[in-house]
Design a protein around this motif. Structure first.
Motif, PDB file in Angstrom:
ATOM      1  N   GLY A 165      41.702   7.960  90.072  1.00  0.00           N
ATOM      2  CA  GLY A 165      42.948   8.436  90.912  1.00  0.00           C
ATOM      3  C   GLY A 165      43.234   7.870  92.322  1.00  0.00           C
ATOM      4  O   GLY A 165      44.090   8.449  92.779  1.00  0.00           O
ATOM      5  N   LEU A 166      42.475   7.033  92.543  1.00  0.00           N
ATOM      6  CA  LEU A 166      42.642   6.301  93.963  1.00  0.00           C
ATOM      7  C   LEU A 166      44.013   5.384  93.679  1.00  0.00           C
ATOM      8  O   LEU A 166      44.251   4.583  93.072  1.00  0.00           O
ATOM      9  N   ARG A 167      44.660   5.267  94.944  1.00  0.00           N
ATOM     10  CA  ARG A 167      45.908   4.488  94.999  1.00  0.00           C
ATOM     11  C   ARG A 167      45.202   3.148  96.002  1.00  0.00           C
ATOM     12  O   ARG A 167      45.122   3.485  97.179  1.00  0.00           O
ATOM     13  N   ILE A 168      45.463   2.246  95.214  1.00  0.00           N
ATOM     14  CA  ILE A 168      45.029   0.932  95.875  1.00  0.00           C
ATOM     15  C   ILE A 168      46.137   0.053  96.037  1.00  0.00           C
ATOM     16  O   ILE A 168      46.918  -0.138  95.365  1.00  0.00           O
ATOM     17  N   GLY A 169      46.576  -0.423  97.505  1.00  0.00           N
ATOM     18  CA  GLY A 169      47.320  -1.191  98.000  1.00  0.00           C
ATOM     19  C   GLY A 169      47.164  -2.619  97.977  1.00  0.00           C
ATOM     20  O   GLY A 169      45.985  -3.055  98.148  1.00  0.00           O
ATOM     21  N   ILE A 170      48.095  -3.574  97.291  1.00  0.00           N
ATOM     22  CA  ILE A 170      48.100  -4.937  97.326  1.00  0.00           C
ATOM     23  C   ILE A 170      48.828  -5.581  98.319  1.00  0.00           C
ATOM     24  O   ILE A 170      50.216  -5.385  98.094  1.00  0.00           O
ATOM     25  N   PRO A 171      48.634  -5.939  99.476  1.00  0.00           N
ATOM     26  CA  PRO A 171      49.688  -6.190 100.617  1.00  0.00           C
ATOM     27  C   PRO A 171      50.176  -7.619 100.388  1.00  0.00           C
ATOM     28  O   PRO A 171      49.361  -8.531 100.156  1.00  0.00           O
ATOM     29  N   ALA A 172      51.570  -7.598 100.278  1.00  0.00           N
ATOM     30  CA  ALA A 172      52.230  -9.024  99.568  1.00  0.00           C
ATOM     31  C   ALA A 172      51.838 -10.127 100.875  1.00  0.00           C
ATOM     32  O   ALA A 172      51.865 -11.457 100.515  1.00  0.00           O
ATOM     33  N   GLU A 173      51.649  -9.699 102.147  1.00  0.00           N
ATOM     34  CA  GLU A 173      51.572 -10.715 103.313  1.00  0.00           C
ATOM     35  C   GLU A 173      50.185 -11.491 103.149  1.00  0.00           C
ATOM     36  O   GLU A 173      49.914 -12.565 103.931  1.00  0.00           O
ATOM     37  N   TYR A 174      49.318 -10.993 102.380  1.00  0.00           N
ATOM     38  CA  TYR A 174      47.918 -11.631 102.271  1.00  0.00           C
ATOM     39  C   TYR A 174      47.987 -12.725 101.203  1.00  0.00           C
ATOM     40  O   TYR A 174      46.873 -13.478 101.028  1.00  0.00           O
ATOM     41  N   ARG A 175      49.286 -13.014 100.412  1.00  0.00           N
ATOM     42  CA  ARG A 175      49.246 -14.040  99.622  1.00  0.00           C
ATOM     43  C   ARG A 175      49.883 -15.144 100.584  1.00  0.00           C
ATOM     44  O   ARG A 175      51.013 -15.467 100.572  1.00  0.00           O
ATOM     45  N   GLU A 192      41.375  -0.969  85.522  1.00  0.00           N
ATOM     46  CA  GLU A 192      40.492  -0.492  84.479  1.00  0.00           C
ATOM     47  C   GLU A 192      39.690   0.864  84.547  1.00  0.00           C
ATOM     48  O   GLU A 192      39.291   1.597  83.764  1.00  0.00           O
ATOM     49  N   GLN A 193      39.100   0.998  85.947  1.00  0.00           N
ATOM     50  CA  GLN A 193      38.155   2.023  86.194  1.00  0.00           C
ATOM     51  C   GLN A 193      39.134   3.355  86.491  1.00  0.00           C
ATOM     52  O   GLN A 193      38.576   4.355  87.429  1.00  0.00           O
ATOM     53  N   GLY A 194      40.584   3.209  86.481  1.00  0.00           N
ATOM     54  CA  GLY A 194      41.240   4.395  86.606  1.00  0.00           C
ATOM     55  C   GLY A 194      42.068   4.412  88.003  1.00  0.00           C
ATOM     56  O   GLY A 194      42.731   5.700  88.435  1.00  0.00           O
ATOM     57  N   ALA A 195      42.134   3.333  88.980  1.00  0.00           N
ATOM     58  CA  ALA A 195      42.877   3.455  90.248  1.00  0.00           C
ATOM     59  C   ALA A 195      44.260   2.992  89.885  1.00  0.00           C
ATOM     60  O   ALA A 195      44.499   2.308  88.900  1.00  0.00           O
ATOM     61  N   GLU A 196      45.182   3.434  90.643  1.00  0.00           N
ATOM     62  CA  GLU A 196      46.393   3.021  90.302  1.00  0.00           C
ATOM     63  C   GLU A 196      46.867   2.029  91.489  1.00  0.00           C
ATOM     64  O   GLU A 196      46.475   2.063  92.642  1.00  0.00           O
ATOM     65  N   ILE A 197      47.378   0.988  91.085  1.00  0.00           N
ATOM     66  CA  ILE A 197      47.747  -0.400  91.838  1.00  0.00           C
ATOM     67  C   ILE A 197      49.220  -0.338  92.422  1.00  0.00           C
ATOM     68  O   ILE A 197      50.010  -0.089  91.609  1.00  0.00           O
ATOM     69  N   VAL A 198      49.190  -0.401  93.870  1.00  0.00           N
ATOM     70  CA  VAL A 198      50.514  -0.356  94.607  1.00  0.00           C
ATOM     71  C   VAL A 198      50.920  -1.354  95.479  1.00  0.00           C
ATOM     72  O   VAL A 198      50.029  -1.750  95.959  1.00  0.00           O
ATOM     73  N   ASP A 199      52.077  -2.053  95.179  1.00  0.00           N
ATOM     74  CA  ASP A 199      52.495  -2.908  96.194  1.00  0.00           C
ATOM     75  C   ASP A 199      52.883  -2.442  97.523  1.00  0.00           C
ATOM     76  O   ASP A 199      53.764  -1.527  97.675  1.00  0.00           O
ATOM     77  N   VAL A 200      52.105  -3.054  98.624  1.00  0.00           N
ATOM     78  CA  VAL A 200      52.423  -2.463  99.954  1.00  0.00           C
ATOM     79  C   VAL A 200      52.859  -3.921 100.844  1.00  0.00           C
ATOM     80  O   VAL A 200      52.692  -4.929 100.500  1.00  0.00           O
ATOM     81  N   SER A 201      53.399  -3.688 102.023  1.00  0.00           N
ATOM     82  CA  SER A 201      53.571  -4.685 102.877  1.00  0.00           C
ATOM     83  C   SER A 201      53.314  -4.200 104.290  1.00  0.00           C
ATOM     84  O   SER A 201      52.992  -3.166 104.911  1.00  0.00           O
ATOM     85  N   LEU A 202      52.778  -5.321 104.920  1.00  0.00           N
ATOM     86  CA  LEU A 202      51.934  -5.160 106.142  1.00  0.00           C
ATOM     87  C   LEU A 202      52.758  -6.560 106.953  1.00  0.00           C
ATOM     88  O   LEU A 202      52.189  -7.484 107.290  1.00  0.00           O
ATOM     89  N   PRO A 203      53.824  -6.171 107.480  1.00  0.00           N
ATOM     90  CA  PRO A 203      54.799  -7.234 107.762  1.00  0.00           C
ATOM     91  C   PRO A 203      54.207  -8.152 109.087  1.00  0.00           C
ATOM     92  O   PRO A 203      54.844  -9.130 109.208  1.00  0.00           O
ATOM     93  N   HIS A 204      53.533  -7.635 109.832  1.00  0.00           N
ATOM     94  CA  HIS A 204      52.954  -8.274 110.986  1.00  0.00           C
ATOM     95  C   HIS A 204      51.623  -8.890 110.836  1.00  0.00           C
ATOM     96  O   HIS A 204      51.065  -9.516 111.835  1.00  0.00           O
ATOM     97  N   GLU A 234      51.333   2.909 108.100  1.00  0.00           N
ATOM     98  CA  GLU A 234      52.662   3.274 107.051  1.00  0.00           C
ATOM     99  C   GLU A 234      52.115   2.897 105.728  1.00  0.00           C
ATOM    100  O   GLU A 234      52.261   3.614 104.719  1.00  0.00           O
ATOM    101  N   ALA A 235      51.196   1.796 105.651  1.00  0.00           N
ATOM    102  CA  ALA A 235      50.322   1.734 104.185  1.00  0.00           C
ATOM    103  C   ALA A 235      49.777   2.732 103.647  1.00  0.00           C
ATOM    104  O   ALA A 235      49.596   3.005 102.630  1.00  0.00           O
ATOM    105  N   PHE A 236      48.769   3.229 104.916  1.00  0.00           N
ATOM    106  CA  PHE A 236      47.875   4.449 104.366  1.00  0.00           C
ATOM    107  C   PHE A 236      48.463   5.489 104.090  1.00  0.00           C
ATOM    108  O   PHE A 236      47.893   6.756 103.670  1.00  0.00           O
ATOM    109  N   ALA A 237      49.761   5.820 104.436  1.00  0.00           N
ATOM    110  CA  ALA A 237      50.679   7.046 103.860  1.00  0.00           C
ATOM    111  C   ALA A 237      50.857   7.022 102.519  1.00  0.00           C
ATOM    112  O   ALA A 237      50.801   7.955 101.820  1.00  0.00           O
ATOM    113  N   LYS A 238      50.782   5.542 101.969  1.00  0.00           N
ATOM    114  CA  LYS A 238      51.076   5.670 100.412  1.00  0.00           C
ATOM    115  C   LYS A 238      49.820   5.413  99.596  1.00  0.00           C
ATOM    116  O   LYS A 238      49.931   5.548  98.604  1.00  0.00           O
TER     117      LYS A 238
END
Lengths: 495, 95
Positions: A263-273, A294-306, A395-399
């Motif tokens: 049930g946790l939402r895990i953000g993947i910040p695009a800028e770390y690529r 696989e363990q039940g988290a929801e993966i969400v794309d996020v942006s940390l522009p700076h 802002e990312a942690f709001a999502k």
């Protein structure tokens, strides 16, 4: 009886409670590991075997009396940036070569109260300024890991490199570290162990030699997420002697580590690529994403522009604060003195002889960016961009509940590499610095090996004062990764 | 912006670090590499942004203005490179 230095802290606490072995036996096993391995690794600046045996004896007595603390009898390495009363504390600088603090840091006082045993003071980059432990005034630390088929000496990362090497090689069950821009997380990644930089304000800075006061934060390093949770529980808490210490309750981190990520939402910040990031690190990151999904988290794309401005902001803010903090080393009240023609000449000669090259560079950059005419262009501008970096996280942690990223852009490198110019070394901290600037908690968990057989870590970043979620995600990653590889140089290992 | 050798000498003086003549050129190159790297911050628009000075998510705490410690002069002086009685000793400052 199993080989004691192999145990986790959790298992050792169970063994001590069941009287399978004593704190003295556990401590003697570690002292003997240090005697045989430290000549190779140089993880300790000062070894304190007599103190350790005395503390272990007291831990056994406390246990017999039914008053054992949460860490009674657990042998630890203490980064040589924490003042331990009566034990030489150098910050790995020649300028503090003979400094014996007349007081105790709050973190080590709390560890003592919890019953821990101090094996010695761990090596680090001088004043914690570095990412390779090669700036130490007491010699480089060797990483206990080696590349497949090679015995070339690698760095353990830094600045908490001695702590990391001691824990990875089984010379200590856990260690204290400090993290200003990645100094717990990057060495944890380089040595295949776990380390967490808690939220700024979670652990008291009182009695820790100051580098950059708005960023410095103590945290634990150990061989499992649960062990880090046990240590952080003992190290945390409000302290009136640190004006930025947070007046907040300390949660049960150990329970949080077993909570899972359903049930946790895990953000993947695009800028770390990042450009030029190795395919192996990218691949490991994707594995981490899959493990959490696989363990039940929801993966969400996020942006940390700076994100990309994190490092340049850090290399203005941290040196500025360092130039101010290190002004106290003037040869008057403590530390080394080199005599001169007059007072000013004495200051200048003392600081020239006492500080190493990297520390001098950072003091000079800090002096420049704070000097009249340049303050607004550098320091004030950096502070404003720091605010934007914090806003990105808010802002990312709001999502999302937490973020998943790689810990470092590479595996451990050779001693002497990346020294062409200072900036090449600074790039090590590109993924760890933003969380430091924002003050949010972040942990590195070992997740796999690269093609050369070296460990790589993944980083979990959480909301302010939500170490619990960081531990929950860390525990889930650890379970899925099943990291069981061992370093070439370790206690009980093949020579 | 690039530092010249006179500025490097001035910074060293402000920082109270003695720098020998042969070190100046190396320091100049290294400091300029760092300043060159941070130059990218000029690309960021910070109009209307309040500077953030610290990592703490709270206002600075105040305490009563009272003495909380003291009476340990000997412990403190134990680390002094030079002392006279209960004082730190320094080279002569006033003729």
């Amino acid at each position: 009886m199993s080989f004691l230095p192999e145990l986790t802290i959790a298992a050792a606490l169970d063994g001590l409670a069941a009287k399978d072995f004593s704190a003295l036996e556990l401590t003697r096993a570690h002292i003997s590991a240090i005697e045989s391995l430290d000549p190779q690794l140089n993880a300790f600046i000062t070894q304190t075997p007599e103190l350790a045996l005395e503390m272990a004896g007291a831990a056994d007595a406390a246990r017999a009396a039914g008053s054992a603390g949460p860490l009674s009898g657990i042998p630890l390495a203490i980064k040589d940036l924490f003042c331990v009363e009566g034990v030489r504390t150098t910050a790995a600088s020649k300028i503090l070569e003979n400094f014996v603090p007349p007081y105790e840091s709050t973190v080590t006082a709390q560890l003592k109260a919890a019953g821990a045993v101090f094996l010695g003071k761990a090596n680090l980059d001088e004043f914690a300024m570095g990412s390779s432990n090669t700036t130490s005034g007491f010699g480089a630390v060797t990483n206990p890991w080696q590349r497949n088929g090679s015995n070339a000496k690698l760095v353990p990362g830094g600045s908490s490199g001695g702590s990391a090497a001691a824990v990875a090689s089984r010379m200590a069950m856990g260690a204290t570290g400090t993290d200003t821009g990645g100094s717990i997380r990057q060495p944890a990644s380089f040595t295949g162990i776990t380390g967490i930089k808690p939220t700024y304000g979670r652990c008291s800075r009182y009695g820790i030699v100051a580098f950059a006061s708005s960023l410095d934060q103590a945290g634990p390093m150990a061989r499992s997420v649960e062990d880090c949770a046990i240590l952080l529980g003992a190290m945390s808490g409000f302290d009136a002697r640190d004006s930025t210490s947070a007046e907040r309750p300390v949660a049960d981190f150990r329970a949080a580590a077993k909570r899972g990520v359903k049930g946790l939402r895990i953000g993947i910040p695009a800028e770390y690529r990042m450009d030029g990031m190795s395919a192996e690190i990218e691949g490991l990151w994707q594995k981490g994403v899959a493990w959490l999904r696989e363990q039940g988290a929801e993966i969400v794309d996020v942006s940390l522009p700076h994100t990309k401005y994190g490092l340049p902001v850090y290399y203005i803010v941290a040196p500025a604060e360092a130039s101010s903090n290190l002004a106290r080393y003037d040869g008057v009240r403590f530390g080394t003195r080199v005599d001169g023609e007059d007072l000013i000449d004495m200051y200048e000669r003392t600081r020239a002889a006492g500080f190493g090259a990297e520390v001098k560079r950072r003091i000079m950059i800090g002096t420049y960016v704070l000097s009249a005419g340049y303050y607004d262009a550098y320091y004030l501008k950096a502070q404003k961009i720091r605010a934007l970096i914090l806003r990105d996280f808010t802002e990312a942690f709001a999502k999302v509940d937490a973020l998943l990223t790689p810990t470092a852009p590479s595996a451990a490198f050779g001693i002497g590499e990346k020294t062409d110019d200072p900036v090449t070394m600074y790039l090590n901290d590109v993924f760890t610095v933003p969380a430091s600037l924002a003050g949010v908690p972040a942990m590195s968990v070992p997740a796999g090996l690269d093609a050369q057989g070296l460990p790589l870590g993944l980083q979990i970043i959480g909301r302010h004062f939500d170490e619990e979620t960081v531990f929950a995600v860390g525990g889930a990653l650890e379970k899925a990764a099943g990291f069981s590889a061992l370093p070439a140089i370790r206690a009980g290992g093949a020579k | 912006m690039s530092l010249d050798t006179a500025t490097v000498r001035r910074i060293a003086k402000l920082a109270r670090i003695r720098v020998e003549e042969p070190e100046i050129a190396t320091l100049q190159t290294e400091l300029n590499a760092i300043l060159g790297y941070v130059e990218q911050l000029n690309a960021v628009d910070v109009t209307g942004v309040e500077p953030l000075s610290g990592g703490a998510q709270m206002a600075m705490r105040l305490r009563e203005d009272v003495v909380t410690d003291g009476g340990i002069a000997d412990k403190i002086l134990a680390n002094a490179p030079d002392r006279e009685g209960r004082f730190f000793a320094v080279p002569k400052v006033v003729e």
